[in-house]
Design a protein around this motif. Structure first.
Motif, short mmCIF file in Angstrom:
data_model
loop_
_atom_site.label_atom_id
_atom_site.label_comp_id
_atom_site.label_asym_id
_atom_site.label_seq_id
_atom_site.Cartn_x
_atom_site.Cartn_y
_atom_site.Cartn_z
N SER A 42 0.83 -1.20 0.00
CA SER A 42 0.00 0.00 0.00
C SER A 42 0.87 1.25 0.00
N THR A 80 -0.71 4.23 0.77
CA THR A 80 -1.64 5.18 1.38
C THR A 80 -1.35 5.47 2.85
N TYR A 106 4.98 3.87 2.98
CA TYR A 106 4.47 2.70 2.26
C TYR A 106 4.45 1.49 3.18
#
Length: 117
Positions: free
Chosen positions: A31, A33, A42
Motif C-alpha cells: 500500500s 496510502t 508505504y
C-alpha cells in the motif's frame, strides 16, 4: 559482537537513504496510502536488513496498535515501524507488516522526481 549478515536484493529495490542498504523489493509493496509524522509512507509485506526496537503500544490514525520501530542495520537510522498487534479486528491485516517512511528511503518511487531537461 559478530559481523552483521546483510541480504542483497535484486530487481527494483528500496534502500536506506543514508547508507543505501537494501531494505525491500518493489514486489513486496502492499500500500502507498500510509502517513507518518514526516509525510507519506508505504506498507510492505517483507523488509530485510533491519533491527527491531522495543514493543510499544501507540494510538495511530487507524486506532491502537502494538508496534516496534525498525532500524537500518547498515547505519542504525530509524526507517519506519512494524505492526506487531492490531487491537482493532479491521486492522489485523497489518500484523507482521512494516511501514517505511519515504523521506528515509530511496527507490522506485524516486524515479519521477528527477528529470533531465
Amino acid at each position: 559482537m559478530g559481523r552483521v549478515f546483510m541480504v542483497d536484493l535484486q530487481g527494483q529495490i528500496y534502500s536506506c537513504k543514508h547508507c543505501k542498504t537494501h531494505l525491500t523489493k518493489d514486489q513486496d509493496l502492499l500500500s502507498k496510502t500510509f502517513q507518518c509524522n514526516h509525510g507519506q509512507a508505504y506498507l510492505f509485506s517483507e523488509v530485510v536488513n533491519i533491527s527491531i526496537g522495543k514493543r510499544e503500544v501507540r494510538m495511530m490514525i487507524t486506532g491502537l496498535h502494538t508496534v516496534t520501530d525498525i532500524f537500518c542495520v547498515g547505519c542504525g537510522s530509524n526507517v519506519g515501524w512494524k505492526y506487531e498487534i492490531a487491537h482493532d479486528k479491521n486492522q489485523k491485516y497489518k500484523e507482521g507488516k512494516s511501514v517505511l517512511e519515504l523521506c528515509k528511503i530511496m527507490g522506485p518511487h524516486d524515479t519521477n522526481k528527477f528529470h533531465n531537461f
